[in-house]
Motif scaffolding. Structure first.
Motif, PDB file in Angstrom:
ATOM      1  N   PRO A  38       0.780  -1.329   0.221  1.00 30.15           N
ATOM      2  CA  PRO A  38      -0.020   0.090   0.002  1.00 30.15           C
ATOM      3  C   PRO A  38       0.901   1.261   0.221  1.00 30.15           C
ATOM      4  CG  PRO A  38       0.073  -0.914   2.158  1.00 30.15           C
ATOM      5  CD  PRO A  38       0.759  -1.812   1.113  1.00 30.15           C
ATOM      6  N   VAL A  39       1.147   1.619  -1.068  1.00 29.41           N
ATOM      7  CA  VAL A  39       2.234   3.012  -1.362  1.00 29.41           C
ATOM      8  C   VAL A  39       1.406   4.182  -1.844  1.00 29.41           C
ATOM      9  CG1 VAL A  39       4.147   1.732  -1.277  1.00 29.41           C
ATOM     10  CG2 VAL A  39       3.370   2.036  -3.425  1.00 29.41           C
ATOM     11  N   GLU A  40       0.494   3.646  -2.833  1.00 31.31           N
ATOM     12  CA  GLU A  40      -0.470   4.667  -3.474  1.00 31.31           C
ATOM     13  C   GLU A  40      -1.406   5.555  -2.425  1.00 31.31           C
ATOM     14  OE1 GLU A  40       0.345   5.855  -6.569  1.00 31.31           O
ATOM     15  OE2 GLU A  40       1.853   4.453  -6.934  1.00 31.31           O
ATOM     16  N   PRO A  41      -1.259   7.001  -2.535  1.00 34.75           N
ATOM     17  CA  PRO A  41      -2.097   7.618  -1.706  1.00 34.75           C
ATOM     18  C   PRO A  41      -3.595   7.408  -1.854  1.00 34.75           C
ATOM     19  CG  PRO A  41      -1.061   9.086  -3.052  1.00 34.75           C
ATOM     20  CD  PRO A  41      -0.502   7.865  -3.488  1.00 34.75           C
ATOM     21  N   THR A  42      -3.990   7.569  -3.075  1.00 36.51           N
ATOM     22  CA  THR A  42      -5.329   7.665  -3.613  1.00 36.51           C
ATOM     23  C   THR A  42      -5.806   6.641  -4.570  1.00 36.51           C
ATOM     24  OG1 THR A  42      -5.062   9.371  -5.081  1.00 36.51           O
ATOM     25  CG2 THR A  42      -5.872   9.816  -2.740  1.00 36.51           C
ATOM     26  N   TYR A  43      -6.924   5.997  -4.555  1.00 32.97           N
ATOM     27  CA  TYR A  43      -7.564   5.260  -5.708  1.00 32.97           C
ATOM     28  C   TYR A  43      -8.322   5.974  -6.568  1.00 32.97           C
ATOM     29  CZ  TYR A  43      -9.257   1.136  -8.067  1.00 32.97           C
ATOM     30  OH  TYR A  43      -9.734   0.195  -8.958  1.00 32.97           O
ATOM     31  N   GLY A 167      -2.421  -2.217  -2.779  1.00 33.90           N
ATOM     32  CA  GLY A 167      -1.640  -0.904  -3.406  1.00 33.90           C
ATOM     33  C   GLY A 167      -1.817   0.369  -2.749  1.00 33.90           C
ATOM     34  N   TYR A 168      -3.047   0.663  -2.295  1.00 35.97           N
ATOM     35  CA  TYR A 168      -3.473   1.935  -2.044  1.00 35.97           C
ATOM     36  C   TYR A 168      -3.708   2.076  -0.536  1.00 35.97           C
ATOM     37  CZ  TYR A 168      -4.199   2.112  -6.812  1.00 35.97           C
ATOM     38  OH  TYR A 168      -3.740   2.040  -8.245  1.00 35.97           O
TER      39      TYR A 168
END
Length: 641
Positions: A38-43, A167-168
């Motif tokens: 979970p590295v991406e800040p927003t989906y 990932g988020y």
């Protein structure tokens, strides 16, 4: 005589080492989970979750999920590490019927072989939306888990009904939930409602963390009580019940709950929610629960909470405990709880602050609000002190290690809990914080107390409900601002120590000591009545149910030494058919006799007679004043002005 050859021995060892290395190289290393971190800040986009909760007869929740996607690999997660459960126990075995489609065509999924809460799909070209259909098969029997749906009440725990993209970061995933209710039912939740059309409720979009932390109760019989009339920030008590009679609360009962809100505000000097909703079920069928959330509670108890008020004092610190968690555990959180999503492991090392201090404030606020009388609060404290003073497992296991129990044991029943220990950070934590409070009061000449710590520690960012995380060093620093002292050593000695006995210095500083008499307090009577059992822990060393089943043996206590175990039942006492009162009478009579108590017991299909060689009479814990000392418990339990 055989000669020793050093060079031959070195050669032999080298050969063995080479063989071991070759063997190791042939072994398979653990498989790598193909799950994006979970590295991406927003989906991108909003996920739409539709939950149909109308199948009461079969207790099945039906879900349809619409996820905006782009072509290529996608991993979806079912929540594993649940908020407030402190462990990896998401009910994945009750997830069923999982099917995906895109553009009206099936999309196959595979489960990750390492992270089994993860599902991999390959989104086909041209697809912009992935649809999922599945069910949450809520427990039909308590052996399968807590009952969350009955003919009169249901509870939607979104963590049980939701899949989300890997990932988020959870706070960057937006979900718009919708719920179909049984005809004519009311509901309550901390979620913001967009609109209701008949029995279909449409909620405003929320980030995933807020959704997961905002359960919903619904039912046929419902009543709402305003606990802070006229306030800009509402606090409401939402009560659901099996029958309308259980909802009938007297004005003075509701007034005590209103005092709880005001006493919490005076203690913490802040709030950290847009509104707060107690979700409270009174039921014989709907599963009991005590779980904290940032803007609501999630509680289920037996139906007599209001209608049998006089009998229920021993359980009325539940709502004060859960309400305290809005500040302690949900707003201020240990740093190890700062995780990006619900499939990242939690670190529980500071649960003795998160839960232990909440246990302390729950007791204090229960008394200050008059939900619990001052005498009742003292009797509850006596029961806690006696229980933890008798924990034999302290000799080999420190309380600090019990913070791992939700992970190690997932709250399954234990055969020898007195020796194994089980989540003692709750109530032994309470005793430690009493120790802290009374030490501050003593050393400051009663000018300061743990109240000062609470006002400073939990009042930062007033009005914000974004979590603020802390370390052990932060707790120590905040205590030092109240009263300079070697708090680090003080706390570590208590959470890492082995006794003997529980940390009871706080009782002595409060002007009280733990004693045992042959008469149970009203608190113990109420607890025994609620549990349908007789707690004889401090005499014969075990609890026994009304049916004769032995429970909660004290390790190396009289019952243990006689050969009893928790899978044994008592059939007769001194040749008389078992009843709890018969056993109590025998314990009394044995005090003036040298003869052991004769128990006919059954284990499996085997009956045998055992001799219970105990002559100390009935013993029940209570507190007694220490002459010539200041009564600091009175100050601790008295309402703030």
């Amino acid at each position: 005589m055989t000669a020793h050859h050093p060079h031959r021995r070195i050669k032999t060892l080298a050969t063995r080492s080479a063989t071991a290395l070759a063997l190791a190289l042939t072994l398979a290393f653990p498989a790598h989970a193909d799950v994006p971190a979970p590295v991406e800040p927003t989906y991108p986009g909003t996920i739409v979750l539709n939950v149909d909760a109308t199948n009461l007869s079969q207790q099945i929740f039906q879900m349809r999920l619409r996820i905006p996607v782009k072509p290529g690999p996608l991993t979806l997660l079912y929540p594993q590490w649940l908020p407030a459960n402190h462990g990896p126990n998401g009910p994945i075995t009750q997830l069923a019927g999982l099917k995906f489609t895109a553009n009206g065509k099936p999309v196959e999924w595979t489960r990750d072989p390492v992270q089994v809460f993860a599902f991999h799909v390959n989104v086909p070209e041209g697809a912009t939306v992935l649809e999922a259909e599945y069910q949450y098969l809520s427990p039909l029997d308590s052996s399968q888990g807590r009952i969350t749906m009955t003919d009169e009440i249901l509870g939607v725990q979104w963590v049980s009904t939701t899949l989300y993209p890997a990932g988020y970061v959870a706070r960057g995933i937006t979900v718009q939930p919708n719920l179909k209710l049984p005809k004519g039912w009311d509901y309550a939740t901390a979620l913001e409602t967009e609109n209701r059309q008949g029995d279909e409720v449409h909620f405003k979009p929320h980030d995933l963390e807020t959704l997961m932390d905002s359960p919903l109760f619904a039912g046929h019989y419902y009543k709402q009580f305003d606990l802070d009339p006229g306030a800009k920030v509402p606090v409401r008590l939402n009560v659901f019940a099996d029958t309308p009679e259980s909802l009938e609360a007297k004005p003075e009962q509701i007034e005590a709950h209103r005092k709880l809100v005001q006493q919490a505000y005076k203690l913490f000097n802040s709030h950290h929610y847009k509104h707060y909703d107690f979700l409270f079920a009174l039921s014989d069928e709907f599963g009991g629960i005590g779980r904290e959330h940032h803007q609501s509670s999630e509680n289920g108890v037996k139906p007599g909470y209001f209608t049998e008020w006089a009998k229920g004092e021993s359980g009325r610190d539940l709502l004060p405990h859960e309400y305290t968690h809005s500040w302690d555990g949900k707003f201020r959180r240990p740093a190890g709880q700062n995780v990006p999503n619900f499939n990242t492991p939690l670190q529980n090392e500071l649960l003795w602050v998160y839960e232990g201090q909440t246990q302390y404030w729950g007791s204090v606020l229960g008394a200050r609000s008059t939900l619990v009388s001052m005498a009742g609060a003292r009797d509850a404290l006596a029961a806690t002190a006696a229980r933890y003073d008798s924990i034999a497992g302290r000799s080999w296991r420190a309380m600090q290690d019990t913070v791992n129990d939700p992970i190690l044991n997932a709250r399954r029943p234990l055969g020898w809990s007195n020796w194994q220990r089980s989540e003692d950070y709750y109530s032994e934590g309470q005793l430690i914080w009493l120790d802290v409070d009374t030490l501050i009061r003593e050393k400051s000449g009663d000018k300061k107390s743990l109240d000062d710590f609470a006002r400073a520690f939990y009042s930062i960012n007033d009005g914000s409900f974004l979590p603020a995380f802390y370390t052990f060093e932060d707790v120590v620093a905040a205590l030092n601002k109240v009263l300079p002292y070697d708090w680090a050593s003080f706390l570590r000695a208590r959470v890492d120590g082995h006794g003997p006995g529980a940390p009871l210095d706080g009782l002595a500083r409060a002007g009280w000591k733990l004693v045992y008499t042959d008469t149970p307090t009203d608190y113990i009577k109420g607890a025994d009545d609620r549990n349908k059992a007789a707690d004889l822990s401090y005499s014969v060393g075990f609890t026994v149910t009304a049916e004769g089943n032995v429970r909660n043996l004290i390790w190396d206590g009289p019952g243990f030494r006689a050969g009893l175990a928790a899978n044994t039942s008592i059939v007769a006492v001194n040749n008389r058919a078992f009843k709890p009162e018969v056993l109590k009478k025998a314990i009394k009579e044995a005090k003036d006799s040298k003869e052991p108590i004769q128990l006919l017991v059954k284990k499996g299909n085997v009956l045998r007679t055992i001799a219970l060689d105990y002559h100390g009479g009935l013993r029940y814990p209570r507190l007694e004043r220490i002459p010539g000392t200041k009564d600091r418990l009175e100050g601790i339990y008295s309402a703030l002005k």
